[in-house]
Each structure stands twice: as C-alpha cells, then as structure tokens.
Design a protein around this motif. Structure first.
Motif, mmCIF file in Angstrom:
data_model
loop_
_atom_site.group_PDB
_atom_site.id
_atom_site.type_symbol
_atom_site.label_atom_id
_atom_site.label_comp_id
_atom_site.label_asym_id
_atom_site.label_seq_id
_atom_site.Cartn_x
_atom_site.Cartn_y
_atom_site.Cartn_z
ATOM 1 N N ASN A 79 0.811 -1.211 0.000
ATOM 2 C CA ASN A 79 0.000 0.000 0.000
ATOM 3 C C ASN A 79 0.848 1.268 0.000
ATOM 4 N N THR B 67 -4.136 3.078 0.484
ATOM 5 C CA THR B 67 -4.655 2.586 -0.798
ATOM 6 C C THR B 67 -3.634 1.667 -1.461
ATOM 7 N N ASP C 286 -2.814 1.557 -9.017
ATOM 8 C CA ASP C 286 -2.488 2.810 -9.704
ATOM 9 C C ASP C 286 -2.542 2.642 -11.214
ATOM 10 N N LEU D 152 -6.325 2.544 -12.468
ATOM 11 C CA LEU D 152 -7.035 3.784 -12.153
ATOM 12 C C LEU D 152 -6.428 4.989 -12.868
ATOM 13 N N TYR E 75 -15.751 6.803 -7.425
ATOM 14 C CA TYR E 75 -14.331 6.491 -7.558
ATOM 15 C C TYR E 75 -13.505 7.656 -8.090
ATOM 16 N N ARG F 299 -10.904 9.217 -5.639
ATOM 17 C CA ARG F 299 -9.617 8.625 -5.212
ATOM 18 C C ARG F 299 -8.516 9.689 -5.227
ATOM 19 N N GLY F 300 -7.903 9.879 -4.090
ATOM 20 C CA GLY F 300 -6.840 10.861 -3.963
ATOM 21 C C GLY F 300 -7.318 12.277 -3.742
ATOM 22 N N ASP G 13 -15.484 11.528 0.881
ATOM 23 C CA ASP G 13 -15.193 11.274 -0.528
ATOM 24 C C ASP G 13 -16.399 11.729 -1.339
#
Length: 366
Positions: free
Chosen positions: A81, A86, A91, A94, A140, A143-144, A156
């Motif tokens: 991770n 995550t 990576d 995505l 989604y 993410r980040g 989120d």
C-alpha cells in the motif's frame, strides 16, 4: 486497416503473468503465421512498486497511450500500500482510466455451455447481458481527492456530470442496438441502475438517462434501483440486455453477475475511450495461487477476443473480427465439448491444459 497493430502487454501481479502468457499463445494460434499483432511488454503493479518505489513508470504509460490496445493480466497485491492505505498496484488501472479517459467499462455477463451456474435453473443462453459501468466519474473519481479531517471524519465526494452521463448512456444504447436483445423475449433493452429515490446525484443520472433514451425509440428503457437490482440479477437475469450505471455500482453488480456465470475467472472486461482500449479479466491477482499453474485464463482470453472485435470495428479489419469470433468459438469448444474446466468452475484443468485445448481448436479453424 493496418498491416500490424501495436499491443502493449502489462502482465501485472499474482496470476497476471500466467493468464497473459496463455492469452498471447491463444492470439498467436488464432492467426498462425499471418499474425497482425506486435506485442511489447512493460512493467507496472505492486511487485514493481516493491522493487522500485514506482507502481506505474512513465515509460509504461507512454507505451499504453500510443499503443493500438492494452492487454493486462491482473493488478494489486493486498498489503502493498501507499502511506494513505490505498493499494499501490491499483495505480495502473485507475491512472489509465483517468488519463486516457476510458469512460466506458464494458463487462459482459454470459453463461457459457459447459459451465454450471450457482443459479439452479440457469442454462447456457439464459444469462447474457452487459453491464456498462461509467468509468471516469462517480464515487471512484474521489480517489486521492477526498479528505480526512483530524482523524475523525472522512469525506469522498460522488461526482456526476451531464457530459459524463450523456456519453455513457449513449454508449449503452448504441451497444443495445448491436445486440440481439435479452434472452427472455429478445427485447432490446437498456436498464438504468441507480439510487434516484435517495440521492440527488443519482436522480440527476436518471433524468439525463431519460433525455438520452428519448432519442432511441427503438430500444426499450427502464429504471431499477441498485438494491432491487441485486435481487433481480439472481431471480430473473434473463430479463436483462444492457445495464448502465454509476462507477461504484457497476463495480459491485458486475462481480455479482460474474458469480452467476461461474465466477470472476469467466468475466472479461473492456475499458474504452474515444482513442484507447484497455482489456483484462475482471478478476484480481489471486496471489495465493500464483505460480501453481491452476489460474483460470478464460476471462483474459475472452477479453482478448473483445480486443480484437474492438480493433476490427475501429479499423474496418475483418481479419481481427473473424479471429475474435474464432477465439470465442474455441472457448466454447474447450468448455462444452472437451469439458476442460479450471478448478474455480468445478474442474481440474490447469492453465496450460486449457490453453493447449483452445489453441488446438483455433489451429483447426485458421
């Protein structure tokens, strides 16, 4: 139509290299000496992250961006991770989705002859629908970008844009026009799966869906709430033809659908944008069985058939479309006629045996 197509191959993690190698052998057998594909292999994933600290090298991204198509094995290993918790191996997939704008995640759910469904009354042909998952927005997309406040509150955001909804719904209706309809009644149908009764973002998705659906009077349109959909995919899967939904919902129901056709090993996936295509099975990296020779390669092989069909239509190349159909026929031959079943679908065949039987069937059909 090209003389040769550049295929960027990223083996990934766990069983990824095994199912990728099996698929490359099948692609070579499908064309024989007239292979119009050039394979270039590049690294990415959790194992590469452990070795180098970089899960997705820039060189690999550039190769994916410029290739005619991307073929992938599997991504991620639990426990490897980033500092935020995550998975580093994710990576690759995505990042491709966002940077190449692969907005349409296409996941066929089809019960093949020779494979037994956990649904007692399901026969081959009774389950044959496609989940079209919006792949660039939804939950989604956070993410980040979410927030963790004082180690007390995590947020989120769920993002839905008119542009994103319109293009994925158009994609779903165009796909429905190319299919033969739902197994039950052969009605061409697009089902909007949402949670419009609770959340504004999904109510917005439904309203835009209805606007686009009005442009397709030849295709039946309907709505189903996500919680009801999980019931319907078990009780009446034959009703469905094309299902379009938000990113996270698509992720969840496509796994449920895969379970009804023998599991994730039987579930191919295509992630498509206006310029790029990325193809893999829907399963994970299964590190517990990596290197044992028992991984199920059918999902990746079927994903390669989808790749050939996509490239063939995109470049008006009948060689590729024909090869994709022959791969699908050879998969049916292996499953139904030869009963070559991997362990996850009730058999004893290993990856090598499955690959050899499919290749033998293809050589008879070249």
């Amino acid at each position: 139509m090209k003389n040769a197509y550049e295929i960027c191959v990223v083996h990934g993690d766990g069983i990824g290299p095994e199912v990728c190698q099996a698929t490359l052998r099948v692609l070579e057998a499908a064309f024989g000496e007239a292979l119009p594909l050039r394979f270039s292999e590049y690294p990415a994933g959790a194992q590469h992250f452990l070795k180098t600290g970089d899960s997705f090298p820039r060189e690999t991204f550039e190769a994916c961006h410029s290739a005619d198509a991307i073929l992938h094995g599997a991504a991620g290993i639990p426990g490897i991770n980033h500092p935020d918790g995550t998975e580093a191996g994710l990576d690759f997939t995505l990042t491709l989705r966002s940077k190449l704008d692969l907005y349409a995640n296409v996941r066929p759910i089809k019960l093949h002859p020779g494979v037994r469904s956990p649904l007692r009354d399901a026969a081959p042909g009774a389950i044959d629908y496609v989940i079209v998952r919006e792949n660039s927005e939804g939950l989604y997309a956070a993410r980040g970008a979410g927030s963790l406040l004082r180690d007390e509150v995590a947020i989120d955001p769920l993002v839905q844009s008119r542009k994103g909804i319109e293009r994925i719904v158009h994609f779903a209706f165009e796909l429905a026009r190319s299919r033969d309809g739902a197994p039950q009644g052969r009605r061409r149908r697009v089902t909007c799966c949402d949670k419009a009764n609770v959340l504004r973002s999904y109510a917005f998705f439904r309203s835009v869906f209805d606007e686009v659906a009005a442009q397709y009077p030849d295709i039946e349109a309907e709505h189903v709430l996500i919680d009801a959909m999980t019931v319907h995919l078990i009780n009446r899967p034959s009703h469905y033809d094309v299902i379009v939904t938000e990113n996270m919902f698509g992720d969840i129901i496509s796994d449920l659908g895969a379970a009804t056709i023998g599991g994730m090993g039987m579930s191919p996936s295509a992630e498509l944008g206006d310029g790029n295509g990325f193809f893999q099975a829907s399963h994970g990296s299964a590190p517990d069985i990596a290197g044992k020779g028992i991984a199920n390669p059918y999902g990746t092989i079927l994903a390669a058939a989808m790749m050939l069909n996509w490239l063939g239509l995109r470049h008006a190349d009948p060689r590729l479309i024909d090869a994709g159909k022959r791969i699908e026929t050879s998969v049916t031959y292996a499953l139904a006629d030869k009963s070559v079943l991997s362990r996850d679908i009730g058999g004893t065949a290993g990856s090598l045996e499955i690959t050899e039987v499919i290749c033998a069937g293809l050589r008879e059909r070249v």
